[in-house]
Design a protein around this motif. Sequence first.
Motif, PDB file in Angstrom:
ATOM      1  N   LEU A 120      37.862  34.792  46.309  1.00  0.00           N
ATOM      2  CA  LEU A 120      38.216  36.237  46.814  1.00  0.00           C
ATOM      3  C   LEU A 120      36.895  36.917  46.662  1.00  0.00           C
ATOM      4  O   LEU A 120      36.562  37.810  47.416  1.00  0.00           O
ATOM      5  CB  LEU A 120      39.569  36.702  46.427  1.00  0.00           C
ATOM      6  CG  LEU A 120      40.479  36.613  47.046  1.00  0.00           C
ATOM      7  CD1 LEU A 120      41.765  37.798  46.190  1.00  0.00           C
ATOM      8  CD2 LEU A 120      40.956  37.350  48.908  1.00  0.00           C
ATOM      9  N   LEU A 121      36.476  36.700  45.821  1.00  0.00           N
ATOM     10  CA  LEU A 121      35.416  37.111  44.953  1.00  0.00           C
ATOM     11  C   LEU A 121      34.442  36.504  46.063  1.00  0.00           C
ATOM     12  O   LEU A 121      33.692  37.680  46.434  1.00  0.00           O
ATOM     13  CB  LEU A 121      34.799  36.931  42.950  1.00  0.00           C
ATOM     14  CG  LEU A 121      33.996  37.514  42.911  1.00  0.00           C
ATOM     15  CD1 LEU A 121      33.542  39.065  43.095  1.00  0.00           C
ATOM     16  CD2 LEU A 121      33.385  37.210  41.373  1.00  0.00           C
ATOM     17  N   VAL A 122      34.104  35.386  46.129  1.00  0.00           N
ATOM     18  CA  VAL A 122      32.777  34.639  47.579  1.00  0.00           C
ATOM     19  C   VAL A 122      32.708  35.753  48.241  1.00  0.00           C
ATOM     20  O   VAL A 122      31.519  36.205  49.446  1.00  0.00           O
ATOM     21  CB  VAL A 122      33.385  32.997  47.039  1.00  0.00           C
ATOM     22  CG1 VAL A 122      32.154  32.986  47.911  1.00  0.00           C
ATOM     23  CG2 VAL A 122      32.460  33.068  45.505  1.00  0.00           C
ATOM     24  N   VAL A 123      34.243  35.411  49.294  1.00  0.00           N
ATOM     25  CA  VAL A 123      33.996  36.081  50.726  1.00  0.00           C
ATOM     26  C   VAL A 123      33.612  37.599  50.580  1.00  0.00           C
ATOM     27  O   VAL A 123      32.750  37.973  51.448  1.00  0.00           O
ATOM     28  CB  VAL A 123      35.314  36.174  50.460  1.00  0.00           C
ATOM     29  CG1 VAL A 123      35.703  36.837  52.210  1.00  0.00           C
ATOM     30  CG2 VAL A 123      35.456  34.433  51.109  1.00  0.00           C
ATOM     31  N   THR A 124      34.173  38.072  49.644  1.00  0.00           N
ATOM     32  CA  THR A 124      34.080  39.639  49.217  1.00  0.00           C
ATOM     33  C   THR A 124      32.339  39.865  49.127  1.00  0.00           C
ATOM     34  O   THR A 124      31.547  40.417  49.498  1.00  0.00           O
ATOM     35  CB  THR A 124      34.901  40.600  48.358  1.00  0.00           C
ATOM     36  OG1 THR A 124      36.154  40.365  48.061  1.00  0.00           O
ATOM     37  CG2 THR A 124      34.011  41.956  47.926  1.00  0.00           C
ATOM     38  N   SER A 125      32.010  39.562  47.829  1.00  0.00           N
ATOM     39  CA  SER A 125      30.639  39.410  47.958  1.00  0.00           C
ATOM     40  C   SER A 125      29.268  38.844  49.458  1.00  0.00           C
ATOM     41  O   SER A 125      28.480  39.864  49.112  1.00  0.00           O
ATOM     42  CB  SER A 125      30.194  38.810  46.788  1.00  0.00           C
ATOM     43  OG  SER A 125      30.596  38.747  45.554  1.00  0.00           O
TER      44      SER A 125
END
Length: 125
Positions: free
Chosen positions: A6-11
């Motif tokens: 989720l953090l990678v996609v959000t970033s």
Amino acid sequence: MKPNVLLVVTSLLSILLLSLHIAEDIVLGFAPGGLVNLIAIGILVVYLCGALLWSDRRWGLIILLLGSLLAVAMPVLHMMGAGVGVKRSAGAYFFIWTLYALGITGTFGILLSTRALWSPRQVPL
């Protein structure tokens, strides 16, 4: 879904929105075009490396936190001064939508990166 994914996609979404926002700033006349934009490209490359290469490391999470703070800062800066008069231009809708989307993805990125930094699991340096 895993929090790190989720953090990678959000970033990645924040990086896309930031690059669109920088282009809008140049087109609408808020920022000058030219070689000074190489600094912004460098910052986005570091943010991209933090998301794709170093998201499993502590300093990669710190880069993602700083990038998320940068994304949240864009709506604040434009709502307080530069960008208030954009409603008179043809690209106003997309410009304002990008600011809202940056605020949302940046805030979510801050929550996810601080959660990952404070998690009890061992994150390598």
